[in-house]
Design an enzyme around this catalytic site. Structure first.
Site, PDB file in Angstrom:
ATOM      1  N   ASN A   1       0.850  -1.287  -0.125  1.00  0.00           N
ATOM      2  CA  ASN A   1       0.095   0.024   0.004  1.00  0.00           C
ATOM      3  C   ASN A   1       0.914   1.224  -0.072  1.00  0.00           C
ATOM      4  O   ASN A   1       1.422   1.524   0.859  1.00  0.00           O
ATOM      5  CB  ASN A   1      -0.739  -0.163   1.116  1.00  0.00           C
ATOM      6  CG  ASN A   1      -1.776   1.170   1.443  1.00  0.00           C
ATOM      7  OD1 ASN A   1      -1.652   2.138   0.541  1.00  0.00           O
ATOM      8  ND2 ASN A   1      -2.806   1.129   2.182  1.00  0.00           N
TER       9      ASN A   1
ATOM     10  N   ARG B   1      -2.486  -1.904  -3.489  1.00  0.00           N
ATOM     11  CA  ARG B   1      -3.913  -1.179  -3.361  1.00  0.00           C
ATOM     12  C   ARG B   1      -3.610  -0.059  -4.182  1.00  0.00           C
ATOM     13  O   ARG B   1      -2.657   0.588  -4.097  1.00  0.00           O
ATOM     14  CB  ARG B   1      -3.852  -0.815  -1.750  1.00  0.00           C
ATOM     15  CG  ARG B   1      -4.866   0.140  -1.770  1.00  0.00           C
ATOM     16  CD  ARG B   1      -4.763   0.861  -0.460  1.00  0.00           C
ATOM     17  NE  ARG B   1      -6.058   1.784  -0.089  1.00  0.00           N
ATOM     18  CZ  ARG B   1      -5.987   2.986   0.300  1.00  0.00           C
ATOM     19  NH1 ARG B   1      -4.861   3.556   0.746  1.00  0.00           N
ATOM     20  NH2 ARG B   1      -7.018   3.921   0.529  1.00  0.00           N
TER      21      ARG B   1
ATOM     22  N   HIS C   1     -12.730   3.091  -0.064  1.00  0.00           N
ATOM     23  CA  HIS C   1     -12.741   2.002   1.059  1.00  0.00           C
ATOM     24  C   HIS C   1     -13.376   0.888   0.547  1.00  0.00           C
ATOM     25  O   HIS C   1     -13.927  -0.058   1.179  1.00  0.00           O
ATOM     26  CB  HIS C   1     -13.493   2.389   2.426  1.00  0.00           C
ATOM     27  CG  HIS C   1     -12.897   3.481   3.345  1.00  0.00           C
ATOM     28  ND1 HIS C   1     -13.514   4.418   4.051  1.00  0.00           N
ATOM     29  CD2 HIS C   1     -11.533   3.661   3.486  1.00  0.00           C
ATOM     30  CE1 HIS C   1     -12.699   5.213   4.573  1.00  0.00           C
ATOM     31  NE2 HIS C   1     -11.432   4.812   4.516  1.00  0.00           N
TER      32      HIS C   1
ATOM     33  N   ARG D   1     -11.232  15.614   8.106  1.00  0.00           N
ATOM     34  CA  ARG D   1     -12.319  15.779   6.974  1.00  0.00           C
ATOM     35  C   ARG D   1     -13.364  16.219   7.363  1.00  0.00           C
ATOM     36  O   ARG D   1     -14.063  15.536   8.295  1.00  0.00           O
ATOM     37  CB  ARG D   1     -12.238  14.756   6.162  1.00  0.00           C
ATOM     38  CG  ARG D   1     -11.030  14.569   5.251  1.00  0.00           C
ATOM     39  CD  ARG D   1     -11.259  13.578   4.081  1.00  0.00           C
ATOM     40  NE  ARG D   1      -9.918  12.958   3.538  1.00  0.00           N
ATOM     41  CZ  ARG D   1      -9.711  11.602   3.675  1.00  0.00           C
ATOM     42  NH1 ARG D   1     -10.591  10.794   3.995  1.00  0.00           N
ATOM     43  NH2 ARG D   1      -8.605  11.252   3.315  1.00  0.00           N
TER      44      ARG D   1
ATOM     45  N   GLU E   1      -8.159  -5.426   4.707  1.00  0.00           N
ATOM     46  CA  GLU E   1      -8.129  -5.224   3.145  1.00  0.00           C
ATOM     47  C   GLU E   1      -6.767  -5.940   2.803  1.00  0.00           C
ATOM     48  O   GLU E   1      -6.990  -6.316   1.642  1.00  0.00           O
ATOM     49  CB  GLU E   1      -7.840  -3.575   3.148  1.00  0.00           C
ATOM     50  CG  GLU E   1      -8.980  -2.819   3.445  1.00  0.00           C
ATOM     51  CD  GLU E   1      -8.927  -1.526   3.648  1.00  0.00           C
ATOM     52  OE1 GLU E   1      -9.163  -0.493   2.785  1.00  0.00           O
ATOM     53  OE2 GLU E   1      -8.721  -1.167   5.028  1.00  0.00           O
TER      54      GLU E   1
END
Ligand code: ADP
Length: 423
Positions: free
Chosen positions: A11, A103, A193, A254, A400
């Site tokens: 990743n 990823r 996601h 965020r 993941e």
């Protein structure tokens, strides 16, 4: 190709790379018996990088190293995996790494599933740079580094964060802007996601033993970034992140949903540039912005508990309220659901946040077992609604990297990935 494949999962971000080495094959996948051989993270790439790696059950091995770029970091990871320090009986040389799974953040409309990487796929990922200017370039560098260091013949697979949401219908992915902007610039909701939502939906199906077509759930990935997904018949029907990860739920830093007019208003009142305003919405808002303290939910909960800090309490309330609002919206979008599934650092670990989110939802048949809820932390999986709840609530820790390793094996063997979007 050997039976069991040692898959390096990468990743790659602009200054951080996370990796795992997972040994698996179709049989292990079917038996949920994949083996995690090593994992780690390298931070502050570009200078004196900080590396933390561990193999098997060993304590983390920490080191600092001058790592100029992503290639140097991937080289460092591979050398460590092959070193006596890592002590991996399975990895004697680079030849024992059989495939790499990456990823990749943005696959645009083109990539609806994980794919074996070739030059054309790389060009496709490159074409999506406009949509993810911070992420896709780092992902491409990760692929090129692995290709150079492990050989062009080694299979590499791209697993996209956006792919699972490619089943969204037009009315869910389009913004009500002049249509030509979708046509010209592909302005639309993509969602992110996806690997996490797909994994927990797949895991839910495994736990309750249902065919894919009968999986009607709402999945909530609550970590530093947060998103919700409405899943109907196993497919993503709607999701809260949009063209970028900024939309939707309140996150660590965020804002999630805001009135777009606020941007222009703030630019003129505060004399900010567009870039500064974007930074404000992405890096200084959310839990951090409201509390003025931290983006870390655990710290906020401590602050609220110990000092009754008003703004910490407010940030937690705003966070939970927004999630509850999305659950309501998605129940309507789905025409009812069988379960809501919590995952991500907050979703997996905070019984308190889960309980606050589910507060007052008896109207839709959700009744919590508070005692069971309190036990589901630290990677434990289970249902925490009462058995007769019409709407069930689950915690399912996400994984993941595992899904990326499994997709990699399946793509290499040309077996379709599980629970992915239909082509
Ligand atoms: P990322 O999205 O970066 O992968 P994670 O999924 O690890 O992040 O989630 C990080 C968030 O999870 C942080 O806000 C952290 O405070 C929160 N978290 C982790 N453990 C707990 C806990 N025990 N209680 C509450 N929040 C927690």
């Amino acid at each position: 190709m050997p039976g069991i494949m040692n898959v390096l999962v990468l990743n790659s971000g602009s200054s951080t790379i996370k990796f795992q080495l997972i040994a698996t094959d179709l049989e292990r996948i079917a038996q949920n018996a994949d083996q995690r051989l090593a994992r780690g993270v390298i931070e502050r790439i570009g200078g004196e990088a900080v590396c933390s790696m561990r193999s098997g059950g060993t304590l983390p091995h920490r080191a600092t190293a001058q790592l100029r770029d992503i290639r140097a970091a991937v080289d460092f990871i591979i050398r460590w995996l092959c070193s006596p320090e890592a002590g991996l009986a399975e990895i004697k040389s680079v030849a024992d790494i059989h495939a790499v799974g990456h990823r990749v953040v943005h696959g645009g409309e083109r990539f609806k599933q994980s794919v074996l990487i070739n030059d054309e796929v790389l060009r496709g990922i490159d074409d999506c740079i406009d949509l993810a200017p911070l992420h896709n370039p780092a992902n491409i560098k990760g692929v090129l580094a692995a290709r150079e260091l492990l050989g062009a013949g080694l299979p590499q697979v791209a697993v996209f964060d956006t792919a699972f949401h490619q089943t969204l219908p037009e009315h869910a992915y389009l913004y009500a802007l002049p249509y030509q902007f979708y046509r010209r610039h592909k302005v639309r909701r993509y969602g992110f996601h996806g690997t996490s939502h797909r994994y927990v939906a797949y895991r839910y199906r495994y736990l309750v033993n249902l065919p894919r077509e009968e999986v009607n759930i709402i999945t909530l990935h609550l970590g530093n970034g947060c998103s919700a997904a409405a899943i109907k018949a196993g497919n993503s029907l709607d999701t809260s992140m949009g063209m970028t990860p900024l939309e939707g739920l309140v996150m660590g830093t965020r804002s999630g949903d805001i009135d777009p007019s606020i941007i222009d208003f703030l630019m003129s009142k505060e004399g900010l540039t567009a870039q500064e305003t974007e930074g404000l919405l992405n890096k200084q808002s959310g839990l951090l912005g409201i509390s003025g303290l931290t983006n870390d939910m655990r710290e906020l909960l401590d602050e609220a508990r110990e000092n009754r800090d008003r703004r910490a309490l407010l940030a937690i309330e705003l966070f939970c309220y927004r999630v509850r609002k999305y659950i309501g919206a998605y129940l309507a979008a789905l025409g009812g659901a069988d379960a809501i599934v919590f995952t991500g650092g907050i979703g997996e670990n905070s019984a308190e946040v889960r309980a606050r989110i589910c507060q007052g939802m008896e109207w839709c048949g959700l009744h919590l077992n508070e005692d069971v809820n309190a036990t589901l932390t630290g990677g434990r999986e289970g249902m925490f609604s009462t058995p007769d709840s019409r709407l069930k609530a689950y915690v399912i820790p996400t994984d993941e990297e595992l899904l990326i390793a499994r997709d990699t094996v399946r793509c290499v063997l040309a077996v379709p990935p599980v629970n992915s979007s239909p082509r």
